[in-house]
Design a protein around this motif. Structure first.
Motif: not given
Length: 436
Positions: A78-82, A98-109, A318-324
């Motif tokens: 869902q995040m990737l779709t957004y 899961l977050y490393a996949g988003l970081a690798e794609r440059g989605v996360l700050l 654990c879970t955390g909070l990230a910024i796009a």
């Protein structure tokens, strides 16, 4: 699991569920473009706790609007779709695996950009944090989220069934049972009727079974992956012996439900109904059990194998909070992340009883203790982060997970021995080595 409960770890194993989100309106949110959007996954009770944080933040920062977005069954997709559609939420819930996949794609700050501008705050939050949790969200030199809750696993136990068997479990991570002591307790609390049907099991697993088996391997003196996450230690005899011990609880000793037995009733339901003396799970189940007046329970730690210890260990969950990375509200999103993961937000989390906080001050607070007054062994929670061991932070976790599941589940069914898993290690290492 409880029938109505969306398991915290379901998302780690979800496949191609269609993305579906619903706006969760609050007094502080709205549909305006200037609102900071906050994307998260939660049960209704957990959502209410998060809304308390949103409301408290709004009271402190009346000029910043927060609009919450509830996740569907597959938050990663869902995040990737957004984000692919240019509608990435400003603040995103981040999961350790899961977050490393988003970081690798440059989605996360990379939050170092923000932390470096506030060195005093950065120093304070680092000192207040548990390094095991804070460092979990460090990837390739960046800091892509700040932790918000600890969710490592431990054991729930039924006080009545233990008392009837004359068993007194350990009360802290430093006083863990041995494998043999744990097995003896499971045997003593497994009861069968005259026809052989199980009245209540000694042990049941409310998590992902092969993840749990890996925790038993880690408690036998081995790590699941090497620190660089380039090699999986399935071939380590200590790790294999720990996984085999876990598998044998059902396959050989008959003190835990088999794979077939688990189809009849989910493990947390067994425990909630007094049909399992011990349950492996995390704090995400606590509120479900605490609401039951007919269930007298407490918590204890995982057992330690002959090559492990002296203290028991758990996963770093654990879970955390990230910024796009492309958020147009970076500054206001940062204020919200600081609040939710900082002392004020963590104090609210502690008082809610729905999460285990990640700051030392909140963990040791009167509010956290009051929210868990039924628990005698509170140290299982408060000491948990310091006894947590890292999981595999890698953008290829989905592929690794699929291979692990396929082969580890054969061991858990009794179709193969844990020693056979060493043959799979080179394939997993190839996946890990091929990542950027």
């Amino acid at each position: 699991m409880l029938a109505s409960r969306l398991h915290r770890r379901t998302l780690l194993r979800s496949a191609l569920a269609a993305p579906a989100a619903a706006a969760f309106g609050t007094a502080c949110g709205g549909g305006t473009d200037d609102a900071v959007t906050f994307f998260f996954q939660a049960r209704p009770a957990e959502a209410r706790a998060r809304l308390r944080i949103v409301e408290a933040f709004a009271a402190r920062h009346p000029g910043i609007r927060i609009r919450t977005i509830m996740s569907g069954p597959d938050p990663m997709q869902q995040m990737l779709t957004y984000c692919a559609g240019g509608r990435c939420p400003d603040v995103l819930m981040a999961w350790e695996l899961l977050y490393a996949g988003l970081a690798e794609r440059g989605v996360l700050l990379d939050l170092r950009i923000m932390l470096d501008r506030e060195p005093e705050y950065a120093k304070h939050i680092r000192a207040e944090s548990y390094s095991t949790l804070y460092d979990t969200f460090g990837y390739r030199g960046g800091q892509y989220a700040l932790p918000e809750q600890w969710s490592g696993v431990f054991l729930y136990y039924n006080r009545k069934l233990f008392a009837e068997a004359g068993i007194r479990p350990p009360g802290s991570w430093g006083a863990a049972w041995t494998y043999d002591e744990f097995l003896a307790a499971a045997r003593a609390t497994t009861r069968r009727d005259n026809d052989g049907r199980v009245r209540h099991w000694g042990f049941a697993d409310g998590w992902v079974p092969y993840y749990s088996a890996a925790c038993f391997g880690m408690n036998n003196g081995a790590t699941w992956f090497d620190p660089a996450v380039r090699h999986v230690n399935l071939g380590d005899p200590r790790f294999a012996a720990g996984m085999q011990f876990y598998a044998d609880l059902a396959v050989r000793h008959g003190v835990a439900p088999s794979v077939a037995d688990r189809q009849a009733m989910a493990a947390p339901d067994l425990f909630a109904r007094g049909r399992a003396a011990m349950l492996l799970g995390g704090h995400w189940l606590y509120s479900e059990f605490a609401r039951r007046d007919d269930l007298d329970f407490d918590v204890t730690v995982l057992p330690v194998g002959p090559h492990g210890g002296p203290a028991a260990a758990t996963d770093v969950g654990c879970t955390g909070l990230a910024i796009a990375a492309d958020s147009p509200h970076r500054e206001t999103a940062w204020e919200f992340v600081k609040f939710a993961t900082g002392p004020e937000g963590q104090a609210l989390i502690a008082e809610s009883g729905l999460f285990v906080p990640v700051l030392r001050s909140a963990m040791g607070s009167a509010g956290f203790a009051a929210a868990h007054r039924r628990i005698g062994n509170l140290a299982v929670f408060t000491e948990g982060p310091e006894h947590s061991r890292p999981l595999a932070v890698t953008p290829v976790w989905g592929k690794v997970d699929a291979l692990l599941a396929r082969h580890c589940n054969r061991v858990l069914r009794g179709a193969a021995s844990a020693d056979s898993l060493g043959a799979v290690a080179p394939d997993i290492d190839m996946l890990l080595g091929a990542r950027p």
